[in-house]
Design a protein around this motif. Structure first.
Motif, PDB file in Angstrom:
ATOM      1  N   MET A 135     -10.138  84.451  29.784  1.00  0.00           N
ATOM      2  CA  MET A 135     -10.421  84.418  28.401  1.00  0.00           C
ATOM      3  C   MET A 135     -11.567  83.673  28.231  1.00  0.00           C
ATOM      4  O   MET A 135     -12.596  83.996  27.539  1.00  0.00           O
ATOM      5  CB  MET A 135      -9.289  84.276  27.358  1.00  0.00           C
ATOM      6  CG  MET A 135      -8.266  85.468  27.348  1.00  0.00           C
ATOM      7  SD  MET A 135      -7.170  85.325  25.931  1.00  0.00           S
ATOM      8  CE  MET A 135      -5.652  84.693  27.127  1.00  0.00           C
ATOM      9  N   LEU A 136     -11.312  82.282  28.418  1.00  0.00           N
ATOM     10  CA  LEU A 136     -12.500  81.565  28.179  1.00  0.00           C
ATOM     11  C   LEU A 136     -13.855  81.838  29.095  1.00  0.00           C
ATOM     12  O   LEU A 136     -14.826  81.761  28.627  1.00  0.00           O
ATOM     13  CB  LEU A 136     -12.131  80.039  28.602  1.00  0.00           C
ATOM     14  CG  LEU A 136     -11.046  79.496  27.857  1.00  0.00           C
ATOM     15  CD1 LEU A 136     -10.556  78.062  28.639  1.00  0.00           C
ATOM     16  CD2 LEU A 136     -11.429  79.179  26.483  1.00  0.00           C
ATOM     17  N   GLY A 137     -13.541  82.218  30.052  1.00  0.00           N
ATOM     18  CA  GLY A 137     -14.699  82.666  31.012  1.00  0.00           C
ATOM     19  C   GLY A 137     -15.585  83.876  30.460  1.00  0.00           C
ATOM     20  O   GLY A 137     -16.613  84.059  30.510  1.00  0.00           O
ATOM     21  N   ASN A 138     -14.887  84.812  29.468  1.00  0.00           N
ATOM     22  CA  ASN A 138     -15.588  85.757  28.850  1.00  0.00           C
ATOM     23  C   ASN A 138     -16.233  85.241  27.461  1.00  0.00           C
ATOM     24  O   ASN A 138     -17.131  86.107  26.901  1.00  0.00           O
ATOM     25  CB  ASN A 138     -14.388  86.846  28.337  1.00  0.00           C
ATOM     26  CG  ASN A 138     -13.874  87.708  29.817  1.00  0.00           C
ATOM     27  OD1 ASN A 138     -14.655  87.762  30.613  1.00  0.00           O
ATOM     28  ND2 ASN A 138     -12.761  88.200  29.639  1.00  0.00           N
ATOM     29  N   GLN A 139     -16.011  84.019  27.202  1.00  0.00           N
ATOM     30  CA  GLN A 139     -16.527  83.311  26.077  1.00  0.00           C
ATOM     31  C   GLN A 139     -17.623  82.468  25.992  1.00  0.00           C
ATOM     32  O   GLN A 139     -18.452  82.255  25.392  1.00  0.00           O
ATOM     33  CB  GLN A 139     -15.476  83.033  25.079  1.00  0.00           C
ATOM     34  CG  GLN A 139     -14.437  84.023  24.368  1.00  0.00           C
ATOM     35  CD  GLN A 139     -13.596  83.404  23.746  1.00  0.00           C
ATOM     36  OE1 GLN A 139     -13.858  82.575  22.661  1.00  0.00           O
ATOM     37  NE2 GLN A 139     -12.178  83.762  23.951  1.00  0.00           N
ATOM     38  N   TYR A 140     -17.379  81.294  27.214  1.00  0.00           N
ATOM     39  CA  TYR A 140     -18.225  80.396  27.521  1.00  0.00           C
ATOM     40  C   TYR A 140     -18.595  80.431  28.842  1.00  0.00           C
ATOM     41  O   TYR A 140     -18.036  80.748  29.705  1.00  0.00           O
ATOM     42  CB  TYR A 140     -17.328  79.069  27.062  1.00  0.00           C
ATOM     43  CG  TYR A 140     -16.759  79.128  25.667  1.00  0.00           C
ATOM     44  CD1 TYR A 140     -17.591  79.092  24.575  1.00  0.00           C
ATOM     45  CD2 TYR A 140     -15.435  79.385  25.700  1.00  0.00           C
ATOM     46  CE1 TYR A 140     -16.797  78.994  23.191  1.00  0.00           C
ATOM     47  CE2 TYR A 140     -14.650  79.371  24.521  1.00  0.00           C
ATOM     48  CZ  TYR A 140     -15.286  79.248  23.275  1.00  0.00           C
ATOM     49  OH  TYR A 140     -14.802  79.085  22.031  1.00  0.00           O
ATOM     50  N   PRO A 141     -19.829  79.552  29.041  1.00  0.00           N
ATOM     51  CA  PRO A 141     -20.470  79.521  30.464  1.00  0.00           C
ATOM     52  C   PRO A 141     -19.560  78.651  31.242  1.00  0.00           C
ATOM     53  O   PRO A 141     -19.066  77.566  30.739  1.00  0.00           O
ATOM     54  CB  PRO A 141     -21.866  78.801  30.237  1.00  0.00           C
ATOM     55  CG  PRO A 141     -22.108  79.056  28.776  1.00  0.00           C
ATOM     56  CD  PRO A 141     -20.809  79.126  28.044  1.00  0.00           C
ATOM     57  N   LEU A 142     -19.245  78.883  32.596  1.00  0.00           N
ATOM     58  CA  LEU A 142     -18.127  78.082  33.494  1.00  0.00           C
ATOM     59  C   LEU A 142     -19.300  76.916  34.012  1.00  0.00           C
ATOM     60  O   LEU A 142     -20.270  77.230  34.740  1.00  0.00           O
ATOM     61  CB  LEU A 142     -17.675  78.865  34.358  1.00  0.00           C
ATOM     62  CG  LEU A 142     -16.707  78.085  35.434  1.00  0.00           C
ATOM     63  CD1 LEU A 142     -15.459  77.603  34.972  1.00  0.00           C
ATOM     64  CD2 LEU A 142     -16.446  79.187  36.649  1.00  0.00           C
ATOM     65  N   ILE A 143     -19.001  75.870  33.976  1.00  0.00           N
ATOM     66  CA  ILE A 143     -19.706  74.668  34.582  1.00  0.00           C
ATOM     67  C   ILE A 143     -19.228  74.246  35.878  1.00  0.00           C
ATOM     68  O   ILE A 143     -19.971  73.280  36.682  1.00  0.00           O
ATOM     69  CB  ILE A 143     -20.208  73.608  33.584  1.00  0.00           C
ATOM     70  CG1 ILE A 143     -18.900  72.983  33.213  1.00  0.00           C
ATOM     71  CG2 ILE A 143     -21.007  74.150  32.494  1.00  0.00           C
ATOM     72  CD1 ILE A 143     -19.509  71.677  32.135  1.00  0.00           C
ATOM     73  N   ASP A 144     -17.926  74.180  36.036  1.00  0.00           N
ATOM     74  CA  ASP A 144     -17.418  73.721  36.923  1.00  0.00           C
ATOM     75  C   ASP A 144     -15.831  74.209  37.113  1.00  0.00           C
ATOM     76  O   ASP A 144     -15.190  74.567  36.170  1.00  0.00           O
ATOM     77  CB  ASP A 144     -16.945  72.233  36.882  1.00  0.00           C
ATOM     78  CG  ASP A 144     -16.560  71.393  38.329  1.00  0.00           C
ATOM     79  OD1 ASP A 144     -17.000  71.924  39.503  1.00  0.00           O
ATOM     80  OD2 ASP A 144     -15.882  70.374  38.086  1.00  0.00           O
ATOM     81  N   GLU A 145     -15.280  74.382  38.265  1.00  0.00           N
ATOM     82  CA  GLU A 145     -14.013  74.924  38.709  1.00  0.00           C
ATOM     83  C   GLU A 145     -13.416  74.101  39.874  1.00  0.00           C
ATOM     84  O   GLU A 145     -14.132  74.148  41.058  1.00  0.00           O
ATOM     85  CB  GLU A 145     -13.859  76.316  38.546  1.00  0.00           C
ATOM     86  CG  GLU A 145     -12.593  76.976  38.841  1.00  0.00           C
ATOM     87  CD  GLU A 145     -12.635  78.606  38.541  1.00  0.00           C
ATOM     88  OE1 GLU A 145     -11.523  79.118  38.091  1.00  0.00           O
ATOM     89  OE2 GLU A 145     -13.512  79.053  38.845  1.00  0.00           O
ATOM     90  N   GLN A 146     -12.119  73.986  39.786  1.00  0.00           N
ATOM     91  CA  GLN A 146     -11.529  73.488  40.999  1.00  0.00           C
ATOM     92  C   GLN A 146     -10.131  74.420  41.007  1.00  0.00           C
ATOM     93  O   GLN A 146      -9.419  74.367  40.103  1.00  0.00           O
ATOM     94  CB  GLN A 146     -11.080  72.141  40.936  1.00  0.00           C
ATOM     95  CG  GLN A 146     -12.111  71.166  41.031  1.00  0.00           C
ATOM     96  CD  GLN A 146     -11.802  69.540  40.792  1.00  0.00           C
ATOM     97  OE1 GLN A 146     -10.856  69.420  40.995  1.00  0.00           O
ATOM     98  NE2 GLN A 146     -12.805  68.895  40.294  1.00  0.00           N
ATOM     99  N   ALA A 147     -10.237  75.209  42.079  1.00  0.00           N
ATOM    100  CA  ALA A 147      -9.024  76.202  42.270  1.00  0.00           C
ATOM    101  C   ALA A 147      -8.342  76.478  43.449  1.00  0.00           C
ATOM    102  O   ALA A 147      -8.401  77.592  44.138  1.00  0.00           O
ATOM    103  CB  ALA A 147      -9.366  77.643  41.587  1.00  0.00           C
ATOM    104  N   PRO A 148      -7.649  75.352  44.037  1.00  0.00           N
ATOM    105  CA  PRO A 148      -7.060  75.360  45.252  1.00  0.00           C
ATOM    106  C   PRO A 148      -6.043  76.352  45.366  1.00  0.00           C
ATOM    107  O   PRO A 148      -5.479  76.449  44.064  1.00  0.00           O
ATOM    108  CB  PRO A 148      -6.695  73.928  45.653  1.00  0.00           C
ATOM    109  CG  PRO A 148      -6.651  73.251  44.246  1.00  0.00           C
ATOM    110  CD  PRO A 148      -7.696  73.936  43.366  1.00  0.00           C
TER     111      PRO A 148
END
Length: 177
Positions: free
Chosen positions: A105-118
């Motif tokens: 939901m956040l990705g549909n509203q705001y620009p992603l600047i960093d992600e850590q998803a192990p």
């Protein structure tokens, strides 16, 4: 008055209602909404309790158990204000199983600047919009995730305070040797 002119007047009258507020949950804008506006917006939806003064912003805090705010799995909402009673941060605690939904939901509203998803480990997604950082954090060994909306001022004050605390701790330990 002609139809076109009437339509234009109605459309112009609605512009303030249609104006997009800054980032923030539940119709509140971090960095813009006052404590009184937040109380007015939220009081018909949920019960608010005073939580004292925040040690980083030196402003008041309000909390809600989450009931009535319309977000499944919400366990607590903490609203942090600065010394001028302007909303400077919102921290939402949700059940961990909501992380992927919130991230999407956040990705549909705001620009992603960093992600850590192990595959196994702590998951963090960071977004930024209009001077507000939005972080979704899901610690591996917890049943709770947090969703935080942080103004630049709050983030800066928090970082400075944490650095100061680390320096003081190092000095205390050093004095013991």
């Amino acid at each position: 008055m002609g139809k076109t002119r009437r339509w234009l007047c109605v459309a112009l009258a609605m512009v303030p209602m249609m104006a997009q507020a800054g980032p923030g949950p539940f119709g509140l804008s971090v960095g813009e909404t006052t404590m009184e506006e937040a109380r007015t917006e939220l009081s018909g939806k949920t019960s608010l309790q005073s939580k004292g003064t925040n040690k980083w912003s030196n402003g008041p805090m309000l909390s809600s158990a989450g009931a009535g705010l319309g977000l499944d799995g919400l366990q607590e909402a903490l609203f942090i204000f600065d010394q001028e009673n302007t909303l400077t941060s919102v921290v939402l605690s949700l059940h961990k199983n909501r992380y992927e939904d919130m991230r999407k939901m956040l990705g549909n509203q705001y620009p992603l600047i960093d992600e850590q998803a192990p595959f196994v480990g702590n998951k963090i997604a960071t977004f930024r919009e209009e001077g507000v950082t939005i972080e979704a954090k899901s610690p591996h060994m917890s049943f709770t995730m947090t969703l935080s909306y942080l103004s630049e001022d709050f983030s800066r004050q928090y970082q400075l305070a944490k650095e100061r605390e680390q320096q003081e701790k190092a000095q205390r330990e050093s004095s013991q040797l």
